[in-house]
Design a protein around this motif. Structure first.
Motif, short mmCIF file in Angstrom:
data_model
loop_
_atom_site.label_atom_id
_atom_site.label_comp_id
_atom_site.label_asym_id
_atom_site.label_seq_id
_atom_site.Cartn_x
_atom_site.Cartn_y
_atom_site.Cartn_z
N GLN A 2 -5.25 0.32 -7.45
CA GLN A 2 -4.81 -0.37 -6.23
C GLN A 2 -5.78 -1.50 -5.89
O GLN A 2 -5.36 -2.63 -5.61
CB GLN A 2 -4.74 0.60 -5.06
CG GLN A 2 -3.60 1.58 -5.14
CD GLN A 2 -3.53 2.47 -3.91
OE1 GLN A 2 -3.74 2.02 -2.79
NE2 GLN A 2 -3.24 3.75 -4.12
N LYS A 9 0.84 -1.21 0.00
CA LYS A 9 0.00 0.00 0.00
C LYS A 9 0.87 1.26 0.00
O LYS A 9 0.59 2.22 -0.71
CB LYS A 9 -0.92 0.01 1.22
CG LYS A 9 -2.06 -0.97 1.16
CD LYS A 9 -2.88 -0.90 2.44
CE LYS A 9 -3.92 -1.99 2.51
NZ LYS A 9 -4.69 -1.97 3.76
N HIS A 10 1.94 1.24 0.80
CA HIS A 10 2.86 2.37 0.88
C HIS A 10 3.54 2.61 -0.48
O HIS A 10 3.68 3.75 -0.94
CB HIS A 10 3.90 2.12 1.98
CG HIS A 10 4.69 3.31 2.35
ND1 HIS A 10 4.16 4.41 2.99
CD2 HIS A 10 6.01 3.59 2.15
CE1 HIS A 10 5.10 5.30 3.16
NE2 HIS A 10 6.24 4.84 2.68
N GLY A 36 2.05 6.95 -6.67
CA GLY A 36 0.92 7.74 -7.16
C GLY A 36 -0.12 6.91 -7.90
O GLY A 36 -0.78 7.40 -8.82
N ARG A 63 1.02 4.25 -2.80
CA ARG A 63 0.83 5.68 -2.50
C ARG A 63 2.01 6.49 -3.01
O ARG A 63 1.84 7.55 -3.60
CB ARG A 63 0.64 5.89 -1.00
CG ARG A 63 -0.73 5.48 -0.50
CD ARG A 63 -0.98 5.95 0.93
NE ARG A 63 -0.09 5.34 1.90
CZ ARG A 63 -0.31 4.19 2.53
NH1 ARG A 63 -1.42 3.53 2.28
NH2 ARG A 63 0.55 3.73 3.40
N THR A 64 3.22 6.00 -2.78
CA THR A 64 4.42 6.73 -3.21
C THR A 64 4.49 6.83 -4.72
O THR A 64 4.83 7.87 -5.27
CB THR A 64 5.69 6.06 -2.67
OG1 THR A 64 5.60 6.00 -1.24
CG2 THR A 64 6.93 6.83 -3.07
N ASP A 80 -3.61 5.32 -8.55
CA ASP A 80 -4.97 5.69 -8.13
C ASP A 80 -5.65 4.52 -7.41
O ASP A 80 -5.29 3.36 -7.58
CB ASP A 80 -5.81 6.20 -9.31
CG ASP A 80 -6.14 5.13 -10.33
OD1 ASP A 80 -6.87 4.18 -9.97
OD2 ASP A 80 -5.69 5.25 -11.48
N LEU A 81 -6.66 4.85 -6.59
CA LEU A 81 -7.33 3.84 -5.75
C LEU A 81 -7.96 2.72 -6.56
O LEU A 81 -7.94 1.56 -6.13
CB LEU A 81 -8.38 4.51 -4.87
CG LEU A 81 -7.84 5.22 -3.64
CD1 LEU A 81 -8.95 5.93 -2.89
CD2 LEU A 81 -7.14 4.24 -2.71
#
Length: 184
Positions: free
Chosen positions: A165, A152-153, A159, A156-157, A161-162
């Motif tokens: 993910q 997850k990290h 970039g 996020r790093t 998008d959800l």
């Protein structure tokens, strides 16, 4: 007995409606096939209790019972669980996290952020995987959770998008059975 092929499904389902339930025989069959744990996903604990009465050698848990959930988590997080015992999908989970981290597009070109938010978490997952492989152990549930958080990290790093993910986590969870780790 398990269905032999998809062509038997309709006939067997019809027979199940009008035939007696052979619960005891079904549970004994599972025991002979090496099933070492049962988890009831439906409401209440009826099937768990039937399982305990018919095959006491197979621990049974219910997701509708908080005490059972805690016991199940403890059982699954047992770090002494050798590879080949239990589900065997822990190493596969770690490998898929690593592969997903590498194959996900990066949109963050800040080298310092990338080193801290992608390279370091990737190496932590890789270290867990290498330790498990060298010791012939399955990762504990806590190690699996840690790997999920690291991925997850990384997302996020980078970039990501959800939506992407969720899709990537869904793929991993379908392949390994670790669905509960991916609430976004």
């Amino acid at each position: 007995m398990p269905y032999k092929g998809k062509e038997e499904i309709v006939d067997n389902l019809a027979l199940q409606i009008v035939s007696p339930v052979r619960w005891h025989e079904s549970m004994k069959y599972l025991e002979t096939k090496g099933v070492d744990m049962a988890v009831e996903l439906g409401p209440q604990t009826v099937l768990r209790n039937l399982m305990k009465r018919n095959v006491p050698g197979i621990p049974a848990f219910s997701f509708d019972n908080e005490d059972d959930i805690l016991l199940l988590e403890r059982k699954l997080s047992n770090t002494e669980n050798k590879a080949g015992e239990g589900s065997g999908n822990g190493l596969k989970f770690l490998k898929m996290c690593l592969a997903t981290a590498v194959s996900t597009k990066n949109t963050n070109w800040n080298e310092e952020e990338y080193a801290k938010g992608v390279v370091e978490p990737y190496r932590r997952i890789q270290k867990i995987k290498e330790e498990m492989e060298s010791n012939s152990y399955e990762p504990s549930f806590e190690q699996i959770k840690e790997a999920a958080e690291m991925l997850k990290h990384i997302f996020r790093t980078k970039g990501v998008d959800l939506k992407e993910q969720r899709e990537r986590f869904e793929t991993i969870s379908k392949e390994t059975g670790f669905e509960s780790l991916f609430e976004m």
